[in-house]
Enzyme design. Sequence first.
Site, short mmCIF file in Angstrom:
data_model
loop_
_atom_site.label_atom_id
_atom_site.label_comp_id
_atom_site.label_asym_id
_atom_site.label_seq_id
_atom_site.Cartn_x
_atom_site.Cartn_y
_atom_site.Cartn_z
CG LEU A 116 9.39 -5.05 -0.57
CD1 LEU A 116 10.79 -4.64 -1.00
CD2 LEU A 116 9.22 -4.91 0.94
N GLY A 124 3.26 -1.11 -9.14
CA GLY A 124 2.89 0.09 -9.87
C GLY A 124 2.55 -0.24 -11.30
CB ALA A 125 2.13 1.96 -14.23
CB VAL A 137 9.32 -3.83 -5.69
CG1 VAL A 137 10.66 -3.99 -4.97
CG2 VAL A 137 9.47 -2.85 -6.85
CG ASP A 150 5.44 8.79 -9.62
OD1 ASP A 150 4.70 9.70 -9.18
OD2 ASP A 150 5.11 7.60 -9.61
#
Length: 314
Positions: free
Chosen positions: A34, A37-38, A42, A147
């Site tokens: 999906l 990121g860092a 997912v 974020d």
Amino acid sequence: MITQTSKKPDIHLRKGQIVKGKWHRNYYHVVKKLGSGAIGAVYLCVHENKQVALKISKQSASVSSEVNVLKSFQAVQGYHLGPSLIDVDDYQSQNGFTYSFYVMEYISGESLHDFIRRNGHEWLISLLIKFANDLHVLHQQGYVFGDLKIENLIVSRKPVQLRWVDVGGTTLQGRAIKEYTEFYDRAYWQCGSRKADPGYDLFALAMVILRVYYPNGFTRGNNPKKTLQQKINQAVTIEPLKRLLLMLINNSINDAEQIKDFLLTYFIHQKSKRDKRRHHQKAKSSHEAFYPFLEVGSILTIGGVCYIYVTFFM
């Protein structure tokens, strides 16, 4: 959870792979990725014939932090702040390393870009009323989303509402923001600090709305605040939304509840105008007459509906 190991390589799950929890022994069948990121990635998975979202990472400390945030959200009765937490475990991979993961509710829906493109910018009003209320509750819990960006949001289908799907940047108020994206970052636009306070999220929310109007974004120029003002005036034609955005970038609003109240006033005003028109002409259809405002009733909590009634009709 295991101790974080910096030498551990990133993990990539493939379609059809089975992730088995080391401790709880639950099985998760990977459907697709999906996002990433860092912190980690997912994946959409299936567990006991139900779709779930599984986030896996080599950074066990970060996973534990996000799990604690989700647990805190679930403790707030009457609200769905982010996805529901389902499972927390470790995964022993074939390369011999152990990775931490957690499983959460999979929120089915579409991106804010796609939803607005199909239904029109007027829908931003109803979506933002409920979302502003959720932000207010989050801030009351002592957190800042951090974020907040369009990629971390989704418009769910039942009910139709704007929800966040990644809590990786959530930060305790008073601390430095731990994750941010420049376009949505208050400090990048020279409109404030990178300290975790409610105003940081409110500025980011203004940038989320602007990103709907400018899908490719724009540069800040030599005078960032002036650039933002110009972009708002050029693109936003819904007058209350334009005024709201100008107030947000100028730090004139410091509480998410003020956003909700501002938009509810607009909603009631629009409904009153529509009711008056119905007395003079026959509406083409009841659905068209109230499009997206009927949705406000479905996305507000019972308390929110009572708020409308008490505030404006008593």
